[in-house]
Design a protein around this motif. Structure first.
Motif, PDB file in Angstrom:
ATOM      1  N   PRO A 184       0.811  -1.227   0.000  1.00  0.00           N
ATOM      2  CA  PRO A 184       0.000   0.000   0.000  1.00  0.00           C
ATOM      3  C   PRO A 184       0.845   1.278   0.000  1.00  0.00           C
ATOM      4  O   PRO A 184       0.554   2.223  -0.730  1.00  0.00           O
ATOM      5  N   LYS A 185       1.898   1.319   0.829  1.00  0.00           N
ATOM      6  CA  LYS A 185       2.743   2.509   0.873  1.00  0.00           C
ATOM      7  C   LYS A 185       3.499   2.705  -0.436  1.00  0.00           C
ATOM      8  O   LYS A 185       3.750   3.832  -0.860  1.00  0.00           O
ATOM      9  N   GLY A 186       3.858   1.584  -1.056  1.00  0.00           N
ATOM     10  CA  GLY A 186       4.617   1.663  -2.298  1.00  0.00           C
ATOM     11  C   GLY A 186       3.859   2.336  -3.424  1.00  0.00           C
ATOM     12  O   GLY A 186       4.462   2.865  -4.363  1.00  0.00           O
ATOM     13  N   MET A 246      10.909   5.079  -9.361  1.00  0.00           N
ATOM     14  CA  MET A 246      10.496   4.764  -7.997  1.00  0.00           C
ATOM     15  C   MET A 246       9.252   3.882  -7.988  1.00  0.00           C
ATOM     16  O   MET A 246       9.073   3.043  -7.103  1.00  0.00           O
ATOM     17  N   MET A 247       8.378   4.086  -8.970  1.00  0.00           N
ATOM     18  CA  MET A 247       7.189   3.253  -9.066  1.00  0.00           C
ATOM     19  C   MET A 247       7.549   1.817  -9.428  1.00  0.00           C
ATOM     20  O   MET A 247       6.934   0.870  -8.950  1.00  0.00           O
ATOM     21  N   LYS A 248       8.548   1.665 -10.285  1.00  0.00           N
ATOM     22  CA  LYS A 248       8.975   0.328 -10.686  1.00  0.00           C
ATOM     23  C   LYS A 248       9.777  -0.343  -9.584  1.00  0.00           C
ATOM     24  O   LYS A 248       9.620  -1.538  -9.318  1.00  0.00           O
ATOM     25  N   ASP A 249      10.641   0.429  -8.901  1.00  0.00           N
ATOM     26  CA  ASP A 249      11.467  -0.101  -7.818  1.00  0.00           C
ATOM     27  C   ASP A 249      11.452   0.893  -6.649  1.00  0.00           C
ATOM     28  O   ASP A 249      12.227   1.851  -6.634  1.00  0.00           O
ATOM     29  N   PRO A 250      10.563   0.687  -5.660  1.00  0.00           N
ATOM     30  CA  PRO A 250      10.429   1.636  -4.549  1.00  0.00           C
ATOM     31  C   PRO A 250      11.698   1.814  -3.720  1.00  0.00           C
ATOM     32  O   PRO A 250      11.807   2.776  -2.960  1.00  0.00           O
TER      33      PRO A 250
END
Length: 285
Positions: free
Chosen positions: A86-88, A156-160
């Protein structure tokens, strides 16, 4: 101008008072600005500022899921949600604000004045041409503000775990690749975003005009009068226009997202070929 002179005299109608009123959320102070391009640009910029924060806050989780689907083969929406948590879903929010809010301000401050200026020169019959030119110029300039933040947010969306924030990401990218590293995918961004903006604005203004004309006929208003379009109706028309533009430019968006998150630098043509070769034409959708 009178507004600037009023500020220097310390009068209540000075630019300082206008800006204070704007920051305090009092749109009535727009009436203190000189009518014309200045007032239109400031109103559009203020509206874009407020709308930008709201829109990108709401859209970031959906954008995170979309980016995962576009850049990770075999992904599903639920799979992306489970992977980042969820946070990601909100890890790219800060970068999206850095990208989207300045972009929205620049875009909507430039579009209407440019469109109106072209209309003044070419006449109302050139409405489509004026909309296209306004959208092209506004989108090109806006992309220079948008791309660095979007680049970071996509990664960042692909790798938080990749970056902690947009400022730290920007420093890391510039240190490794120079300022040009923040603009990776500029060509693909313009290839996608200029058609998107042109389609969106043309469809929006066309639907809005048709709606106004329909309401005018229904209300049997006098000749030369047009019924106003309400805020809710404008929102509905805007959503419809965005859906049309998004659907029409989706393959371009898929290529752009992959270029921005790929390990090595790719051109639009090479990435398109890679996606089609590995996943078929369906990979672009």
């Amino acid at each position: 101008c009178e507004v600037c002179r009023g500020e220097r005299r310390g009068g209540g109608g000075g630019l300082g008072e206008v800006l204070k009123g704007i920051m305090a959320g009092k749109p009535a102070v727009f009436e203190m600005l000189p009518p014309g391009v200045v007032r239109t640009s400031v109103i559009n910029a203020w509206s874009a500022l407020v709308a930008g924060f709201a829109a990108y806050t709401i859209a970031t989780p959906l954008e995170t899921v979309k980016t995962g689907l576009q850049t990770i083969p075999g992904s599903t929406a639920m799979g992306v949600v489970r992977r980042v948590g969820p946070k990601g879903l909100f890890y790219g929010l800060g970068a999206m604000w850095w990208a989207g809010v300045p972009y929205s301000i620049v875009m909507y401050s430039l579009y209407s004045p440019i469109k109106d200026a072209v209309s003044d020169v070419m006449g109302d019959k050139a409405a489509v041409v004026s909309a296209i030119l306004g959208a092209m110029v506004a989108e090109t300039v806006g992309s220079l503000f948008f791309l660095p933040g979007e680049l970071v947010s996509k990664r960042m969306m692909k790798d938080p775990t990749l970056y902690k924030s947009f400022p730290s990401a920007a420093r890391s990218i510039v240190a490794a690749q120079g300022v040009k590293g923040l603009y990776r995918g500029l060509q693909s961004t313009l290839i996608r975003d200029i058609p998107f903006t042109i389609i969106q604005f043309i469809v929006f203004e066309g639907l809005r005009k048709k709606l106004s004309e329909y309401k005018t006929r229904s209300a049997k208003l006098g000749k030369g009068k047009l019924a106003p379009v309400t805020f809710a109706e404008s929102v509905a028309v805007g959503v419809a226009a965005a859906l049309v533009a998004t659907t029409a430019t989706l393959p371009l968006d898929v290529v752009k997202s992959n270029i921005q998150t790929y390990a090595t630098k790719q051109t639009f043509v090479s990435m398109s070929s890679t996606l089609v070769r590995d996943g078929g034409v369906g990979a672009l959708f």
